[in-house]
Structures are given as C-alpha cells and as structure tokens.
Design a protein around this motif. Structure first.
Motif: not given
Lengths: 452, 346
Positions: A246, A250, A267, A270-271, A274, A282, A285, A306, A310, A313, A317, B4-5
């Motif tokens: 992923x 991305x 975006x 935001x990355x 994050x 997380x 979440x 999982x 998050x 990622x 990225x 994006x997640x």
C-alpha cells in the motif's frame, strides 16, 4: 589601503611592525571561541555517550540474570495408588488427576531428597514445597499424561526452583530480606545451601526464557518471551504484507502520476502529519474500527498488525517518495525517449533504482512498529495473554497473543520483584531484534544504494 | 477519514472480516487487584482442562466494568474483575446495552494495607489520623478550616515527626472506594468532623459525606492511577511517603516495605479473615450469562475459580494473599445454578 591619498593630512603613524606568526587579540579571541565550541560539542557527545553506556550497562546488569535459572533435580516416585488406582494406564483416567493431586508426590520426594542430603529440618513437607516452583506439578503431570507408562516408576525430573530460591542463588534475595516474607523462610535457605553443595540445585542457562510462554503472577520463574516473540512475528508479517504494497503504491502514484493540485497537496500535508500522530490514537482507532465495527477478535496479532500498519504507512510513504525523488529525471526521460510508457519507465527503471531506499524505510518503519506498546494496550494485547503457542501457522494471526514490548510492560507491572528481572531480560531480547533490523537496513543501504 | 490510509482500512476489512472468527478463549479484564488471582486461575485452568488458557487483562475495576457493559457478543469480554461491587449506574448501563443476565461471584476478601519504606519510622494509624492528614477541610477547635497539617506528629504526637506525603489509589481503582469508605469516612466520623459538616450543611448528610472524602490538593495527597508498582516506585523516590497497597502486593515486597498497623491491628490474612483488621473488602468477578455455552469453558472456568482447590483455605489464591471466603460454598452454588444478580441498590 596605503594607496589612498591622504591629502595634506599628516602621514599616519606607521603601524607597529608585527610578525604574521604572532596572533593579535582579535584572532586569539576567535580561536578561543572555536576551542570553546569544540569543547561544547565534545561535552555534548560525551554526555550522550555516558547516557548510552549507562543505559546499556543497567539493562545488561538488571537483565542478564533472566537468562539463567535455578533448577532442582528431583526423583519423584509416581505412585500408582495416587495417579491410577485401577491400574488401567488409560490416558483419560490419568488426566483426571489435576495438578493439585501431584502435590503429595512432590512433597514426599522433597522430604526424601532433603533427608538424603543429611540435613535436619523442622519444616513440614508442605512448607518444604516452597523451594520448588508451583509449576512443578504441571511439569510432572504433562510428562505423565504424555507417557502413562511412567506411572509406578521413580522418574527424575529437572524442576524449576521457586523465584525466591532463584533470587537467593542470584544474590537478589538475602536472609535479611526474607525476615517478613511469607513465601520462603531463612530455614529454607539452609536446606538450599546444602542442596547446592551436593549439586541437586544448580543454576543453568535458561532456554525457557527465550522459548517459553508467559506465566501467572505466582510463577515468575516460569515466564518466557517465546510466545510474545511469535506474536510480534505475526504482527510484523501483517504489517509487512499490508504496509509495504500500500505504501509503495501510494508513493508511486503521488510521486510519478498524480497531478500537482490542491487535493494532492492536501494529501501530502496529511501524510506528513500522520507520521507525527501519537501512537495511542491509532490504538483507539483500531478498537473502534477493527474490533467494535469489523468485529475482529480481541487480543489478536492480526488486529495489532492492522493498527501498526496505519502507524507504519506514513513512514514508508515518506521514505519511498524520497527514494523515488532521488532517482535523476534523466533516467525517466531516457526511458520515455525510447518509447516506454510512463508505467514502463517507472516499473522498469525508476522503481528498481529506488528499491534500496524503500527497503531501508520499510525496515526502519517496522522496527519502530516492533517497539510499540501503546496501540496494543487498547486492543487487548497487554495482559496475561501470551500463555499458549498458537495451534497452527494460520491460527497465529487470530489466536490471542501479546507482543514483545507489551510483554515487557506487563512484567514490569507485576508485584513479584522476580518479574522485574524478567522485564529487563525481555528488553535485551527486544533490543537484539531492533539492532538486527537496523543492521540489515544499514547493510542494504551500503550494499545497494546508488548515488548520482 | 478520507486520508490515504482509507484504502488500507477498507481493503483490510473486506479481506479479513468476511470469515466469521469464532472465539474459543475466555476474555477477562478489570481490577488490577484481582488480576494476579485471575492469572493464577487462568494458568491452572489451561493446565488442567482442554480449553485454551483464558486471556486476562488489567485496566482497573471501572474500565473493566465499562467494557463488560458494552454489550453481548464474541468481540466483548466475558468476565469483568472488580475490587468493589458493581454500582447501580453500571448495572443500568449493562441493562441498556443488552447485558441483562449477570452472575456476580465473590471470590474472597482482600486487605488494604498502609506501608512505608523499610528502615524508616514505623506507623500505627487510626482512620481518624488518615482523615486529618488527607482531607481538604478538617475541624480544629470546633471550626471547619482548610487542612493545616503538614506533619504526622501535628495530628497526633504518637505519630513520627515526618512530613505528610501519601500515595493513594486513583479514582479509577476499586481500592479507592474502599479507602474512602473504610478509612476517610470512618475517620471523619471518629474524629467528630462529620457532625460538624452536617451542621455546616444544614443537616444534609450527603453533602457532609462528600466533604469527608474531599481530599486536599496541595500535593501532600497523591493519586496513583497506575498499579501498585508505581506506588512502590514513588515510595522509593520519597523516603517520607506512605503508600496504600493490597495485602498480596505487600506480601510479595516485604523486603522493601514495612507495614503500618491500623487501629492497633497488623494486617494479615488471619486478622482480615477474623474481621479484626478494619480495612478489607470483598473481591468479585462478573460473568455474562449470555456467553455461557457460547464461549467454550466459560462456566467451567467460573466454577474452577471458586473451587475449594483454588479459592479455599490453603489453596494457591490464599497463598498469594487472598483471604478465603467463609461462605465459599454459597458462591459455588451461585455459579453452578447460574444465579443472576439483582439490581444493586443505588
């Protein structure tokens, strides 16, 4: 400067003759400032080094004890009258005797061993059993249920000594500290001393700490990291299987294909943000989405994976985009120039050159995830969880398990001081894994990275 | 949510949520005081039965009961441990969320002890002294005044000349409620402050009760929201401190802690069982009846927990510090019959 006409003014006083080897006050001041700065830098380095050495030595000092364990070689007579009165040797019949049924056998065997070592003691057989781990009965029962033909024989077992005895052998427990202790008395230690002298009690390498499962609060001597390691492995597998594809997909889209507009800018911001979100967020979440909404099981490494996906990622990225950016545009241009499509240019030429950077980023992101505890707190992976190995390879994803840092946190919370040693030992195991992962990341970078 | 997640989440849900994942292990959470007992039982249960070892989490009585009352289903916990009885408000939340049939199981009693660092001064407390040390307002010469005491010997000359510094369980712990009832309210009554508060509040006893357990906020009374190990660490850093612990924790750390007497009685399983030691409380766990028969081994686990082998005198739980319940047989009957609890009085 001497060329400047000075008009009718009196000629300036000649500058005092001075050797260039001789430094003036200003130069000396500048040099002093530099020396001072170097000293500050060195001091900062030394402070950092001091803390590192202090940390490492305290970890080793506190934790190495967990890698050895005191054991008691005991011959136990497995009385037929207690375990299998009918003489059936039927495993189902033998399994009916619970671990509590083995208490008398152990006490009798202990009394015999103590008598054989030639010590007189006033302790009752029931009190003598405090020398042994309360897990001893389970250890014997497991052997007997696995091999019913042992019933009626005298079998020698290598049993764990209780955590207080282990602490005494390791120097953590003293006669003084046992003064008010309910679990062991100084009288026990006289017996222990004699049994150590004749070799019945000995300290040996503790493989069970590396391969074993977590144990209850009454049996710190039995607790091991093995199952938590397996839990961490499944968490990491999940992270790798999800975060890498992923994250890379991305990044390729954002870096190579996406149009530059306000939406992609949004975006990107935001990355970056994050990556800085506290990890407990997380966890919340994960609880809301994966457990309460998607109804995935609690305490499952899959859910842990999982959640940590998050978390990992953004790291992947950001690293992947940096690696893609570092590939010179000439490579793309050349590929496009000979007629490759944009996708061919990316997958045949740009991506292979970016792989070392992507791998480094992935490994570092996963090392970060490996050390995370906070998100696991909320999804039930912290507690008395890592008590059984999963039944099969696929079960490992869903059967309840903990993870290494969560296990360390759990041990550090427990009442018995023997767990404290376990917690530090667990930190050593965790650090070995983290160092290995970082080493691989460094080697990959050294070996494969290309610079232009 | 559309970061994006999002694709990652959606993909994961589609891939993984489709097969129904039946849970075959028992999930327990709640009181950190009951946690050690529950782990001991869970371990023995795993050894002696063919069921998998139950998962036991801590988190405190309040959070355990909150999770317990979230609903019925495989992704909800089966058992909540509690170091105080369930409150009426919690029971109502449970009912509202469909957790209607709850079995209340009392496993035994536990003492709350007051301990300081070994080697320091020794203490002999009474509840009234604790009240005077920790309350926000105390009664001095018939007047209600902000707590002026900073030293134990100012409260009572028999206490050591040592600054007041107390580490007590935070409000999410069940232990806190017992501490408030058995020590602060008792002390408030004993010292006569309660009457003064009732008079000051015009006869309102509830308001007087609230004043009795209102704690000073000047840093001499510290709430510990973590577990007893945190309290122990704070005592090690502050040699003048006095901490509140469970009896079992103290018995595991007698090398660093020295225990204080309360009203002249030294805490031990014997003095708690006989009722001489005043600060003790029952420990519970709560079982969702709807989960019995769905989660394998749930009833067996509950029965095993209160069996004579474990919770009885001389069993492993008593060895660890639990005071065996003299009425254990009644409890065993409740579990066997799956008797549902009535709504607690509010």
């Amino acid at each position: 400067m001497t060329d400047i006409p000075l008009g009718d003014a009196a000629p300036a006083a000649p500058r005092p003759a001075r050797s260039i080897l001789e430094t003036d006050a200003r130069t000396r001041a500048r040099n002093r400032a530099e020396t001072r700065f170097r000293a500050y830098g060195l001091a900062a380095l030394l402070v950092g080094l001091f803390f590192l050495v202090f940390l490492m030595s305290s970890i080793l000092w506190n934790g190495l004890g967990a890698f050895t364990q005191t054991r008691f070689a005991l011959d136990v007579e497995l009385l037929e009258s207690e375990l299998d009165p009918e003489g059936t040797r039927d495993p189902a019949v033998i399994a009916k005797t619970s671990t509590f049924g083995y208490g008398d056998l152990i006490e009798a065997a202990l009394a015999k061993a103590v008598a054989a070592s030639g010590i007189q003691t006033d302790l009752e057989p029931g009190d003598l059993a405090d020398i042994l781990s309360s897990g001893a009965a389970a250890q014997i029962r497991d052997r007997v249920t696995a091999d019913p033909s042992l019933v009626g024989q005298t079998v020698s077992f290598d049993l764990l000594a209780s955590s207080r005895v282990d602490g005494y052998i390791k120097g953590r427990v003293t006669r003084e500290s046992l003064a008010d202790d309910k679990n062991l008395s100084p009288a026990h230690l006289d017996i222990v001393d004699a049994l150590v002298a004749d070799g019945t009690i000995a300290r040996s390498f503790n493989m069970a700490f590396i391969t074993g499962a977590d144990a209850s609060e009454k049996r710190p001597e039995e607790a091991g990291m093995g199952v938590a390691m397996v839990g961490s492995l499944y968490v990491m597998l999940t992270v790798l299987a999800l975060a890498l594809p992923i994250g890379v997909a991305a990044s390729i889209y954002l870096e190579e294909f996406a149009p530059k507009n306000r939406f992609t800018d949004f975006i990107e911001v935001n990355i970056a943000n994050l990556a800085a979100v506290p990890s407990i967020v997380y966890g919340i979440l994960g609880l809301a989405v994966f457990i309460q909404f998607a109804e995935l099981p609690q305490s499952a490494p899959l859910v842990g994976g999982l959640v940590l996906t998050l978390l990992t990622l953004p790291t992947i990225i950001i690293a992947t985009r940096a690696a893609l950016k570092a590939v010179p545009p000439s490579i793309r241009d050349a590929a496009l120039g000979v007629g490759a499509s944009r996708m061919q240019a990316v997958f045949h030429h740009v991506l292979p050159l970016a792989v070392p950077g992507i791998m480094t980023g992935t490994i570092i992101g996963m090392a970060h995830a490996l050390g995370e505890t906070a998100p696991l707190l909320l999804i039930g992976m912290v507690g008395f969880v890592a008590s059984n190995y999963p039944d099969g390879a696929l079960h490992g994803f869903v059967s309840p398990n903990s993870a290494m840092p969560a296990q360390v946190y759990e041990w550090a919370k427990r009442a018995d001081p023997a767990f404290y040693e376990r917690a530090w030992g667990g930190i050593i195991v965790l650090l070995v894994f983290l160092l290995l992962m970082n080493l691989v990341a460094v080697l990959v970078r050294r070996r494969f990275e290309r610079r232009w | 949510m559309f970061h994006v997640k999002q694709p990652a989440t959606a993909l994961a849900l589609v891939l993984l949520a489709t097969p129904a994942l039946a849970r075959d292990n028992i999930q327990v959470a709640g009181s950190s005081t009951v946690l050690p007992y529950a782990t001991i039982v869970a371990e023995a249960f795993g050894e002696n039965f063919d069921f998998p070892t139950p998962v036991v989490e801590g988190g405190g009585t309040g959070s355990g009961l909150a999770r317990f009352c979230e609903g019925v289903g495989e992704n909800q916990i089966d058992i909540a441990n509690a170091s105080r009885p369930m409150r009426a408000s919690e029971f109502e939340t449970c009912q509202a969320n469909g957790v209607t049939d709850i079995i209340e199981v009392r496993i035994g009693y536990d003492g709350i002890v007051f301990a300081s660092q070994k080697g320091g001064a020794s203490f002999a407390f009474t509840p009234a002294q604790w009240y005077n040390a920790l309350a926000a307002q105390v009664v001095q010469d018939g007047q209600i005044v902000a707590n002026p005491y900073t030293n134990w010997s100012q409260i009572d000359p028999s206490l050591p000349d040592q600054p007041i510094l107390a580490f007590i369980p935070g409000t999410k712990h069940g232990t806190r409620e017992v501490f408030e009832q058995r020590v602060l309210e008792q002390g408030c009554k004993d010292s006569g402050a309660e009457d003064a508060f009732v008079a000051a509040n015009g006869g309102d006893e509830d308001a007087a009760g609230d004043s009795c357990i209102a704690l000073r906020t000047d840093g001499l009374s510290n709430d510990i929201d973590g577990d007893y190990n945190e309290t122990l660490a704070r005592l090690e850093a502050n040699p003048d401190g006095v901490g509140v612990f469970g009896l079992a924790f103290y018995e595991n750390n007698t090398d660093t802690l020295q225990v204080a007497t309360m009203s002249g009685v030294t805490p031990s399983t014997e003095t708690i069982a006989s009722g001489e030691y005043p600060v003790s409380r029952p420990l519970f766990f709560y079982v969702k009846k709807a989960h019995i028969g769905v989660i394998p081994g749930l009833k067996e686990f509950a029965e095993f927990f209160v069996s004579d082998d474990l919770a009885g005198e001389g069993g492993p739980l008593a060895d660890y510090g639990l005071v065996a319940d003299p009425e254990l047989a009644t409890t065993q009957q409740i579990v066997t019959d799956e008797t549902v609890m009535a709504a607690p009085a509010s």
